[in-house]
Design a protein around this motif. Structure first.
Motif, mmCIF file in Angstrom:
data_model
loop_
_atom_site.group_PDB
_atom_site.id
_atom_site.type_symbol
_atom_site.label_atom_id
_atom_site.label_comp_id
_atom_site.label_asym_id
_atom_site.label_seq_id
_atom_site.Cartn_x
_atom_site.Cartn_y
_atom_site.Cartn_z
ATOM 1 N N GLY A 57 0.920 -1.257 -0.111
ATOM 2 C CA GLY A 57 0.148 -0.125 -0.099
ATOM 3 C C GLY A 57 0.838 1.238 0.018
ATOM 4 O O GLY A 57 0.633 2.305 -0.774
ATOM 5 N N HIS A 58 2.001 1.228 0.784
ATOM 6 C CA HIS A 58 2.811 2.313 0.798
ATOM 7 C C HIS A 58 3.439 2.604 -0.712
ATOM 8 O O HIS A 58 3.608 3.674 -1.135
ATOM 9 N N TYR A 59 3.855 1.590 -1.287
ATOM 10 C CA TYR A 59 4.301 1.522 -2.634
ATOM 11 C C TYR A 59 3.510 2.370 -3.647
ATOM 12 O O TYR A 59 3.830 3.196 -4.439
ATOM 13 N N TYR A 60 1.998 1.467 -3.508
ATOM 14 C CA TYR A 60 1.302 2.079 -4.479
ATOM 15 C C TYR A 60 0.687 3.598 -4.067
ATOM 16 O O TYR A 60 0.187 4.071 -5.172
ATOM 17 N N TRP A 61 0.830 3.906 -2.941
ATOM 18 C CA TRP A 61 0.538 5.318 -2.683
ATOM 19 C C TRP A 61 1.322 6.287 -3.565
ATOM 20 O O TRP A 61 0.930 7.266 -3.920
ATOM 21 N N ASP A 62 2.684 6.098 -3.432
ATOM 22 C CA ASP A 62 3.723 6.649 -4.123
ATOM 23 C C ASP A 62 3.386 6.525 -5.804
ATOM 24 O O ASP A 62 3.412 7.472 -6.506
ATOM 25 N N ARG A 63 3.111 5.573 -6.058
ATOM 26 C CA ARG A 63 2.633 5.400 -7.585
ATOM 27 C C ARG A 63 1.403 5.945 -8.230
ATOM 28 O O ARG A 63 1.579 6.355 -9.232
ATOM 29 N N LEU A 64 0.368 5.772 -7.265
ATOM 30 C CA LEU A 64 -0.886 6.043 -7.653
ATOM 31 C C LEU A 64 -1.719 7.407 -6.969
ATOM 32 O O LEU A 64 -2.367 7.992 -7.619
ATOM 33 N N ILE A 65 -1.001 7.625 -6.040
ATOM 34 C CA ILE A 65 -1.604 8.946 -5.150
ATOM 35 C C ILE A 65 -0.686 10.130 -5.375
ATOM 36 O O ILE A 65 -1.022 11.194 -5.661
ATOM 37 N N ALA A 66 0.408 10.088 -4.799
ATOM 38 C CA ALA A 66 1.351 11.228 -4.360
ATOM 39 C C ALA A 66 1.461 12.312 -5.402
ATOM 40 O O ALA A 66 1.251 13.497 -4.953
ATOM 41 N N HIS A 67 1.513 12.126 -6.737
ATOM 42 C CA HIS A 67 1.634 13.081 -7.578
ATOM 43 C C HIS A 67 0.532 12.839 -8.958
ATOM 44 O O HIS A 67 0.865 13.504 -9.795
ATOM 45 N N SER A 68 -0.529 12.659 -8.205
ATOM 46 C CA SER A 68 -1.617 12.535 -9.153
ATOM 47 C C SER A 68 -2.834 13.563 -8.580
ATOM 48 O O SER A 68 -2.718 14.457 -7.730
ATOM 49 N N ASP A 69 -3.705 13.685 -9.430
ATOM 50 C CA ASP A 69 -4.972 14.507 -9.338
ATOM 51 C C ASP A 69 -5.893 14.085 -8.034
ATOM 52 O O ASP A 69 -6.943 14.676 -7.770
ATOM 53 N N LYS A 70 -5.495 12.716 -7.523
ATOM 54 C CA LYS A 70 -6.179 12.273 -6.566
ATOM 55 C C LYS A 70 -5.890 12.848 -4.952
ATOM 56 O O LYS A 70 -6.629 12.232 -4.047
ATOM 57 N N ILE A 71 -4.875 13.565 -5.184
ATOM 58 C CA ILE A 71 -4.265 13.934 -3.565
ATOM 59 C C ILE A 71 -5.000 14.829 -3.002
ATOM 60 O O ILE A 71 -5.143 14.400 -1.569
ATOM 61 N N ASN A 72 -5.846 15.577 -3.403
ATOM 62 C CA ASN A 72 -6.840 16.488 -2.554
ATOM 63 C C ASN A 72 -7.927 15.457 -1.875
ATOM 64 O O ASN A 72 -8.283 15.553 -0.706
ATOM 65 N N GLU A 73 -8.355 14.449 -2.608
ATOM 66 C CA GLU A 73 -9.386 13.768 -2.250
ATOM 67 C C GLU A 73 -8.823 12.754 -1.194
ATOM 68 O O GLU A 73 -9.428 12.489 -0.315
ATOM 69 N N PHE A 74 -7.617 12.434 -1.533
ATOM 70 C CA PHE A 74 -6.781 11.560 -0.174
ATOM 71 C C PHE A 74 -6.786 12.273 0.981
ATOM 72 O O PHE A 74 -7.151 11.813 2.122
ATOM 73 N N ARG A 75 -6.525 13.494 0.936
ATOM 74 C CA ARG A 75 -6.409 14.344 2.320
ATOM 75 C C ARG A 75 -7.837 14.493 2.751
ATOM 76 O O ARG A 75 -7.565 14.828 4.009
ATOM 77 N N ARG A 76 -8.758 14.646 2.069
ATOM 78 C CA ARG A 76 -10.149 15.015 2.523
ATOM 79 C C ARG A 76 -10.393 13.680 3.331
ATOM 80 O O ARG A 76 -11.062 13.829 4.550
ATOM 81 N N LEU A 77 -10.037 12.514 2.879
ATOM 82 C CA LEU A 77 -10.647 11.373 3.593
ATOM 83 C C LEU A 77 -9.673 10.887 4.429
ATOM 84 O O LEU A 77 -10.040 10.425 5.705
ATOM 85 N N PHE A 78 -8.235 10.797 4.321
ATOM 86 C CA PHE A 78 -7.340 10.304 4.997
ATOM 87 C C PHE A 78 -6.682 11.264 6.117
ATOM 88 O O PHE A 78 -5.764 10.726 7.133
ATOM 89 N N GLY A 79 -6.504 12.653 5.503
ATOM 90 C CA GLY A 79 -5.543 13.527 6.407
ATOM 91 C C GLY A 79 -4.713 14.024 5.725
ATOM 92 O O GLY A 79 -4.237 13.382 4.535
ATOM 93 N N ASP A 80 -3.729 14.807 6.121
ATOM 94 C CA ASP A 80 -2.709 15.430 5.387
ATOM 95 C C ASP A 80 -1.421 14.777 5.639
ATOM 96 O O ASP A 80 -0.884 14.656 6.785
ATOM 97 N N GLU A 81 -1.017 13.893 4.588
ATOM 98 C CA GLU A 81 0.121 13.130 4.819
ATOM 99 C C GLU A 81 1.513 14.147 5.137
ATOM 100 O O GLU A 81 2.563 13.313 5.462
ATOM 101 N N ARG A 82 1.309 15.168 4.967
ATOM 102 C CA ARG A 82 2.595 16.176 5.262
ATOM 103 C C ARG A 82 2.965 16.553 6.738
ATOM 104 O O ARG A 82 3.829 16.912 7.163
ATOM 105 N N LEU A 83 1.893 15.894 7.600
ATOM 106 C CA LEU A 83 2.169 16.089 8.924
ATOM 107 C C LEU A 83 3.307 15.081 9.289
ATOM 108 O O LEU A 83 3.731 14.013 8.782
ATOM 109 N N SER A 84 4.239 15.398 10.117
ATOM 110 C CA SER A 84 5.385 14.850 10.548
ATOM 111 C C SER A 84 5.154 13.215 10.916
ATOM 112 O O SER A 84 4.592 12.923 11.909
#
Length: 360
Positions: free
Chosen positions: A200-227
């Protein structure tokens, strides 16, 4: 997970390497996601009964019998697409490690079967792709103390970094894994679960991190930029949030948005694999047949994707109710010790949408 059929009509299972009925050698063909019987042709080459094509055993199949996957005859690689992802294997000078490695490879291949059937990308590491997928199977470093007692000098942490998934081989030792599960207060801890979580960590990098899905991810899961370090320290000091059952799929998922995604991703793969198995066995609950959960590779309509998840989850609720009832009848722990909240369900739906859209 599907079952397969030998040319003698015997039922075959994913991990099999020999048909117990006719005695033929078996091998899994990754590009067709099929387990096939093999015969030797007049030139001494292995020929698949399912398609008539020629193959070779993976080197780890031929040399160590820890694999049952095949390599196409015209492929220059010695290893199958699963084993060629290995960066580090256990130290085979320790005879016990061969058994642990066998279990690790079984769990890894089960993960990759899920990945293949879902149509997810698999790209290994290379000079042009340093963050490609890879696996390292490591063991704790021990040292002598007081002359005759071994203690752990350096612990291996199971985890993911830049595409490399590291698994502590103690997780393949049943007693060690159960001991760790009890120490961590977990109801569920499996080897294949580790592989699915770290993928899941690997595919987050592949499918989410640099995609247009990042804002929806943050809405559902929270802001991954937290330490992450601060979140981890807080989690292990104070434990999960008091209301984690209302928000997260597991207690560990409450630690950080990355872990929430990885736990949810792993949970989705658990659901897919179990439902596919039930469908393959023609399983019905209260007269309702469990459907094949694999999203269609040809339909990307959002209405279809949404309805397919609703159907998948309805099937899952029916199946797990039956599974838990059966386990209790045998005096066993629940096969599925989870309750999915509405918030966690929305996250599972998001994983389903990411995989189903296939815009990667």
């Amino acid at each position: 997970m599907n079952t397969f059929t030998c040319q003698c009509a015997n039922t075959l299972h994913f991990a099999n390497s020999k048909c117990v009925s006719c005695g033929l050698m078996l091998g899994f063909i990754p590009d067709e996601a099929k387990l096939s019987a093999f015969t030797t042709n007049q030139y001494g080459n292995l020929q698949a009964s399912c398609n008539g094509k020629l193959y070779r055993k993976c080197k780890n199949y031929a040399d160590h019998d820890v694999c049952n996957w095949m390599v196409s005859y015209d492929d220059n690689h010695e290893y199958c697409i699963s084993c060629r992802l290995n960066e580090v294997i256990p130290n085979l000078a320790d005879s016990d490690n061969l058994t642990l490695w066998f279990r690790l490879e079984q769990a890894k291949r089960r993960l990759l079967y899920n990945v293949i059937t879902l149509g997810l990308p698999i790209e290994g590491k290379s000079p042009n792709n340093p963050t490609g997928l890879g696996f390292a199977f490591l063991q704790d470093e021990l040292e002598d103390q007081y002359g005759n007692e071994l203690t752990v000098k350096n612990f291996v942490t199971t985890g993911h970094a830049s595409g490399l998934i590291t698994i502590n081989i103690n997780e393949a030792d049943h007693s060690s894994r159960i001991e760790m599960r009890e120490k961590m207060g977990e109801r569920y801890r499996t080897l294949v679960g580790h592989f699915r979580h770290e993928s899941g960590h690997y595919y987050w990098d592949r499918l989410i991190a640099h995609s247009d899905k990042i804002n929806e991810f943050r809405r559902l899961f929270g802001d991954e930029r937290l330490s992450y370090v601060d979140s981890m320290r807080e989690y292990y000091k104070h434990g999960p949030s008091n209301n984690w059952q209302n928000v997260w799929i597991s207690a560990y998922a409450s630690m950080h948005p990355w872990e929430d995604w990885a736990e949810t991703w792993a949970h989705y793969l658990h659901m897919i694999d179990t439902l596919e198995t039930a469908n393959d066995f023609d399983f019905s609950v209260a007269g309702n047949k469990i459907a094949n959960p694999i999203p269609s590779s040809e339909i990307h309509d959002q209405v279809y994707i949404a309805s397919s998840f609703t159907h998948l989850f309805d099937n899952w609720c029916q199946l797990t109710k039956a599974l838990n009832g059966l386990n209790r009848s045998m005096g066993l722990d629940d096969a599925y010790p989870f309750v999915i909240s509405i918030t966690a369900l929305d996250k599972l739906r998001f994983v389903h949408e990411v995989i189903s859209n296939k815009d990667y």
